[in-house]
Scaffold this motif. Structure first.
Motif, PDB file in Angstrom:
ATOM      1  N   ILE A   1      68.968  36.438  37.051  1.00  0.00           N
ATOM      2  CA  ILE A   1      68.456  35.111  37.370  1.00  0.00           C
ATOM      3  C   ILE A   1      68.455  34.349  36.049  1.00  0.00           C
ATOM      4  O   ILE A   1      67.644  34.631  35.156  1.00  0.00           O
ATOM      5  CB  ILE A   1      67.027  35.188  37.958  1.00  0.00           C
ATOM      6  CG1 ILE A   1      67.002  36.030  39.242  1.00  0.00           C
ATOM      7  CG2 ILE A   1      66.473  33.768  38.203  1.00  0.00           C
ATOM      8  CD1 ILE A   1      67.817  35.506  40.413  1.00  0.00           C
ATOM      9  N   CYS A   2      69.394  33.416  35.923  1.00  0.00           N
ATOM     10  CA  CYS A   2      69.525  32.682  34.664  1.00  0.00           C
ATOM     11  C   CYS A   2      68.827  31.336  34.781  1.00  0.00           C
ATOM     12  O   CYS A   2      69.464  30.273  34.824  1.00  0.00           O
ATOM     13  CB  CYS A   2      71.001  32.536  34.296  1.00  0.00           C
ATOM     14  SG  CYS A   2      71.737  34.133  33.899  1.00  0.00           S
ATOM     15  N   SER A   3      67.514  31.395  34.840  1.00  0.00           N
ATOM     16  CA  SER A   3      66.718  30.170  34.810  1.00  0.00           C
ATOM     17  C   SER A   3      66.722  29.634  33.384  1.00  0.00           C
ATOM     18  O   SER A   3      67.041  30.366  32.434  1.00  0.00           O
ATOM     19  CB  SER A   3      65.290  30.467  35.269  1.00  0.00           C
ATOM     20  OG  SER A   3      64.816  31.646  34.646  1.00  0.00           O
TER      21      SER A   3
ATOM     22  N   ASP B   1      60.561  32.004  33.905  1.00  0.00           N
ATOM     23  CA  ASP B   1      60.766  31.674  35.316  1.00  0.00           C
ATOM     24  C   ASP B   1      61.569  32.729  36.071  1.00  0.00           C
ATOM     25  O   ASP B   1      61.648  32.691  37.301  1.00  0.00           O
ATOM     26  CB  ASP B   1      61.431  30.295  35.448  1.00  0.00           C
ATOM     27  CG  ASP B   1      60.477  29.187  35.033  1.00  0.00           C
ATOM     28  OD1 ASP B   1      59.251  29.392  35.136  1.00  0.00           O
ATOM     29  OD2 ASP B   1      60.947  28.124  34.574  1.00  0.00           O
ATOM     30  N   ALA B   2      62.170  33.662  35.358  1.00  0.00           N
ATOM     31  CA  ALA B   2      62.889  34.755  36.026  1.00  0.00           C
ATOM     32  C   ALA B   2      62.043  36.021  36.056  1.00  0.00           C
ATOM     33  O   ALA B   2      62.261  36.902  36.883  1.00  0.00           O
ATOM     34  CB  ALA B   2      64.191  35.042  35.302  1.00  0.00           C
TER      35      ALA B   2
ATOM     36  N   TRP C   1      67.428  38.621  32.912  1.00  0.00           N
ATOM     37  CA  TRP C   1      67.571  37.215  32.540  1.00  0.00           C
ATOM     38  C   TRP C   1      68.498  37.089  31.338  1.00  0.00           C
ATOM     39  O   TRP C   1      68.544  37.967  30.468  1.00  0.00           O
ATOM     40  CB  TRP C   1      66.201  36.625  32.173  1.00  0.00           C
ATOM     41  CG  TRP C   1      66.265  35.185  31.716  1.00  0.00           C
ATOM     42  CD1 TRP C   1      66.258  34.070  32.504  1.00  0.00           C
ATOM     43  CD2 TRP C   1      66.362  34.707  30.357  1.00  0.00           C
ATOM     44  NE1 TRP C   1      66.343  32.930  31.740  1.00  0.00           N
ATOM     45  CE2 TRP C   1      66.403  33.289  30.412  1.00  0.00           C
ATOM     46  CE3 TRP C   1      66.421  35.330  29.110  1.00  0.00           C
ATOM     47  CZ2 TRP C   1      66.500  32.493  29.256  1.00  0.00           C
ATOM     48  CZ3 TRP C   1      66.521  34.533  27.963  1.00  0.00           C
ATOM     49  CH2 TRP C   1      66.553  33.128  28.050  1.00  0.00           C
TER      50      TRP C   1
ATOM     51  N   PRO D   1      69.147  29.179  39.128  1.00  0.00           N
ATOM     52  CA  PRO D   1      68.290  28.634  40.196  1.00  0.00           C
ATOM     53  C   PRO D   1      68.077  27.135  40.099  1.00  0.00           C
ATOM     54  O   PRO D   1      68.037  26.469  41.134  1.00  0.00           O
ATOM     55  CB  PRO D   1      66.973  29.402  40.038  1.00  0.00           C
ATOM     56  CG  PRO D   1      67.019  30.060  38.708  1.00  0.00           C
ATOM     57  CD  PRO D   1      68.454  30.214  38.334  1.00  0.00           C
ATOM     58  N   GLU D   2      67.961  26.588  38.885  1.00  0.00           N
ATOM     59  CA  GLU D   2      67.737  25.137  38.795  1.00  0.00           C
ATOM     60  C   GLU D   2      68.952  24.364  39.283  1.00  0.00           C
ATOM     61  O   GLU D   2      68.821  23.329  39.926  1.00  0.00           O
ATOM     62  CB  GLU D   2      67.398  24.708  37.360  1.00  0.00           C
ATOM     63  CG  GLU D   2      66.010  25.131  36.888  1.00  0.00           C
ATOM     64  CD  GLU D   2      66.004  26.458  36.142  1.00  0.00           C
ATOM     65  OE1 GLU D   2      67.057  27.149  36.135  1.00  0.00           O
ATOM     66  OE2 GLU D   2      64.947  26.809  35.579  1.00  0.00           O
TER      67      GLU D   2
ATOM     68  N   ALA E   1      63.988  30.003  45.548  1.00  0.00           N
ATOM     69  CA  ALA E   1      63.629  28.978  44.551  1.00  0.00           C
ATOM     70  C   ALA E   1      63.513  27.603  45.211  1.00  0.00           C
ATOM     71  O   ALA E   1      62.608  26.817  44.903  1.00  0.00           O
ATOM     72  CB  ALA E   1      64.659  28.951  43.422  1.00  0.00           C
TER      73      ALA E   1
ATOM     74  N   TYR F   1      62.905  33.734  41.382  1.00  0.00           N
ATOM     75  CA  TYR F   1      62.009  33.159  40.369  1.00  0.00           C
ATOM     76  C   TYR F   1      60.900  34.139  40.037  1.00  0.00           C
ATOM     77  O   TYR F   1      60.910  35.289  40.484  1.00  0.00           O
ATOM     78  CB  TYR F   1      61.478  31.795  40.824  1.00  0.00           C
ATOM     79  CG  TYR F   1      60.629  31.781  42.089  1.00  0.00           C
ATOM     80  CD1 TYR F   1      61.221  31.823  43.339  1.00  0.00           C
ATOM     81  CD2 TYR F   1      59.239  31.700  42.022  1.00  0.00           C
ATOM     82  CE1 TYR F   1      60.451  31.787  44.497  1.00  0.00           C
ATOM     83  CE2 TYR F   1      58.460  31.657  43.173  1.00  0.00           C
ATOM     84  CZ  TYR F   1      59.076  31.707  44.408  1.00  0.00           C
ATOM     85  OH  TYR F   1      58.313  31.672  45.548  1.00  0.00           O
TER      86      TYR F   1
END
Ligand code: GTP
Ligand code: SPV
Ligand code: MN
Length: 611
Positions: free
Chosen positions: A90-92, A97-98, A104, A211-212, A241, A475
């Motif tokens: 999860i590359c927030s 946030d991950a 991450w 996710p963003e 997310a 997230y």
């Protein structure tokens, strides 16, 4: 890629009036250098052409038309058989946030690595552009995606698993909709004249979510959850997310419609980790008279509040990607009836000599000879299984004889109860009910299960798998627990689903299952529905409410009183061993764990110690 012939021109397509989509397709083609580009339309002719081509390439073997019409056997590379959780990221933007349950990496760093991998990665291959919608095209807010892949196997599988093609593309264009771009490459470019293998893939694998940006990048694997990006990647990791931001829920849950003998309908959702019984419960054939079960979904539920204040669930998928081993006429006749209609792809099962498929548990009697998933001769004396433990059938939901018509309803179904369950040899009883939503959130947040073959790595190790979402959270887990608690606060408590824990997998000292499971699980469902209707007795235990003596319908059940008592027991000494494991799990989250969950833990501890 070094050593590969560089194309002089990048193939172009002008297939869409959606400028953003066209620009992305052109950009990916420029980077990955495919031989040609093909837009998936979803026609039967296209399916035939693609499957013929895959048969020609040796990726698929067409099955006997009389036994499994329009169906195919596929053996993957032996190294590419399951989700790769250690390669999933999860590359927030912010690491927090991950965390702390996900891998991450900073988005820019990951993009640099993967852009290098994608450069030329589709050389010699066709790039497929697959417009799809998760959930219904006529949903109030249709959830669009477009997958770009260099695998025809992925294109064919997506055609089964999601609503794809021309109609979806036209709607994306007409509404100038945004979509989740989902890029997939098997990471096996072909040099000029190079002979392809039947299952191209790479030793380097990345399953990555931004996710963003609501974006997915996948590289190196052709296996289901790593490559069919509408499923776990979009419908759980990205969608969770979105759901956090927009006040809904994206959950790893089956959706089951139950009608009791009085004709009253209840819809039940259940979260069990991978290979822990969702598909089987979703397709249950009840053993108790007068009860009817129908399937709405077998893996994923998107839940939103309706105008009446209840939680409504939709199944975003159109197909079933089910665990094959253990599926048979006696355990899951509805799954057998579904795949027997054909139009299915079977991956890593065994092939019979007459062009049908077989796996462990399909029939009591083993065939005398098979071709195993490894392509080897197999006989009942062989010391290896004929089918891989995570072999799968990929089949349309519409073919399921007990598919509820509501599965195709864009607004979904109102959920009366949520079940949390896993595979636990000890400790967790057959069924118990939480006191309220917050306690139920605690039951979900502490859910544990023995690991299975659905992901690479050790099998049979107990781990915490909150809400069965550990590998699928897009997230921060403490924010996710907070989101669950918030859902409870914003709702009218009387309209929220009631929350139950179940365990079909408790074992006796000799290792045998204490509970027969499968169709007999309808007895547990009956107690749950009767609880909802106010018709079933329960008694308090330190962990919650369990069926009162005689409240579980065991009429005609072939189980000894002793086994039944062991299956349902709440043993303080076992829970005393569980408490430190829960404490250790919660401690991982530090101060960020919602205080309500620590309070639930303290309450449980006090009750266990007093018992
Ligand atoms: P994913 O598709 O990976 O998410 O798995 P799932 O949760 O849908 O699990 P599924 O229903 O495919 O079941 C996984 C395995 O558990 C299969 O081998 C089933 O035969 C077995 N299984 C399912 N339900 C029961 C049960 O009630 N008792 C026992 N003993 N085994 C079960
Ligand atoms: C699971 O592993 O939970 C599955 C199969 O349902 S996959 O599509 O690979 O995620
Ligand atoms: Mn399943």
């Amino acid at each position: 890629m070094k050593g590969l012939a560089k194309l002089t021109t990048t193939p172009k397509t002008e297939q869409t009036t959606h400028a953003g989509l066209q620009a992305w397709v052109d950009e990916v083609a420029e980077l990955t250098q495919p031989r040609d580009i093909r837009w998936i339309t979803g026609t039967p002719e296209e399916w035939t052409e693609l499957t013929d081509q895959l048969v020609e390439a040796g990726t698929l073997v067409r099955l006997n038309e009389e036994k499994k019409p329009n169906s195919f056997w596929c053996a993957s590379d032996p190294s590419d058989v399951a989700r790769v959780e250690d390669r999933t990221f999860i590359c927030s933007v912010e690491e927090r946030d991950a965390g702390p349950t996900n891998n991450w990496m900073a988005p820019d760093e990951m993009k640099a690595i993967m852009t290098d991998l994608y450069r030329g990665s589709m050389q010699g291959r066709t790039m497929y552009v697959i417009p799809f919608v998760m959930g219904h095209l006529d949903a109030k807010v249709p959830m669009f995606g477009v997958e770009i892949t260099d695998s025809a196997y992925v294109a064919v599988s997506m055609l089964v698993m999601a609503r794809c093609g021309e109609k979806v593309l036209r709607k994306i264009e007409e509404t100038n909709a945004s979509f989740v771009p989902a890029l997939h490459s098997v990471g096996a470019p072909l040099a000029e004249g190079e002979q392809d293998v039947t299952w191209p893939c790479s030793d380097t694998k990345y399953i990555v979510h931004f996710p963003e940006e609501r974006t997915i990048w996948s590289y190196g694997s052709g296996y289901g959850g790593n490559a069919l990006l509408g499923k776990k990647c979009y419908s759980l990791r990205i969608a969770s997310a979105m759901a956090r931001d927009e006040g809904w829920m994206a959950e790893h849950m089956l959706i089951l419609k139950l009608t009791n003998p009085q004709g009253k309908v209840h819809y039940i959702a259940a979260a069990f980790p991978s290979a822990c019984g969702k598909t089987n419960l979703a397709m249950i054939d009840p053993t108790i008279p007068g009860w009817k079960a129908e399937m709405v979904g077998d893996d994923i539920a998107w839940m939103r509040f309706g105008e009446d204040g209840r939680l409504y669930a939709v199944n975003p998928e159109a197909g079933l990607f089910g665990v094959a081993p253990g599926t048979g006429e006696s355990t899951n006749p509805n799954a057998m009836a579904t795949v027997n209609q054909g139009n299915s792809v079977f991956t890593n099962v065994a092939l019979t000599d007459d062009g049908d498929i077989w796996w462990e548990g399909m029939t009591d009697e083993k065939p005398a000879h098979l071709t195993s998933w490894l392509g080897e001769d197999w006989t009942p004396e062989s010391d290896k299984p004929a089918a891989h433990p995570n072999s799968r059938f990929c089949t349309p939901i519409a073919q399921c004889p007990i598919a509820a018509p509501e599965y195709d309803n864009p607004d979904g179904v109102p959920i009366s109860a949520i079940l949390f369950g896993g595979r636990r040899k000890t400790t967790i009883p057959l069924v118990y009910e939480s006191r309220d939503w917050t306690h139920g959130t605690f039951v979900g947040a502490t859910l544990s299960s023995e690991t299975t073959a659905a992901a690479t790595g050790a099998v049979g190790v107990v781990r915490r798998d909150p809400m069965a979402m550990l590998p699928f959270l897009g997230y921060n887990a403490t924010d996710y627990f907070g989101h669950w608690l918030q859902i409870g606060k914003q709702a009218d408590a009387s309209k929220l689903p009631r929350i139950f824990g179940v365990n079909w997998f408790r074992r006796d000292e000799d290792g045998s299952f204490l509970w027969p499971g499968y169709g007999e699980n309808s007895r547990v469902l009956k107690w749950i529905v009767d609880r909802l209707e106010g018709d079933a007795e329960a008694v308090e235990t330190p962990i919650g409410l369990v069926p009162a003596p005689g409240a579980l319908d065991i009429d005609g059940l072939d189980v000894t009183e002793e086994h039944l008592a062991k299956a349902g027991a709440v043993r303080p000494e076992e829970w005393a061993e569980e408490l430190p494991l829960i404490e250790e799990w919660f401690t991982k989250f530090g101060d960020e764990l919602p205080a309500e969950l620590w309070a639930e833990f303290d309450g449980l501890k006090a009750r266990i110690n007093a018992a």
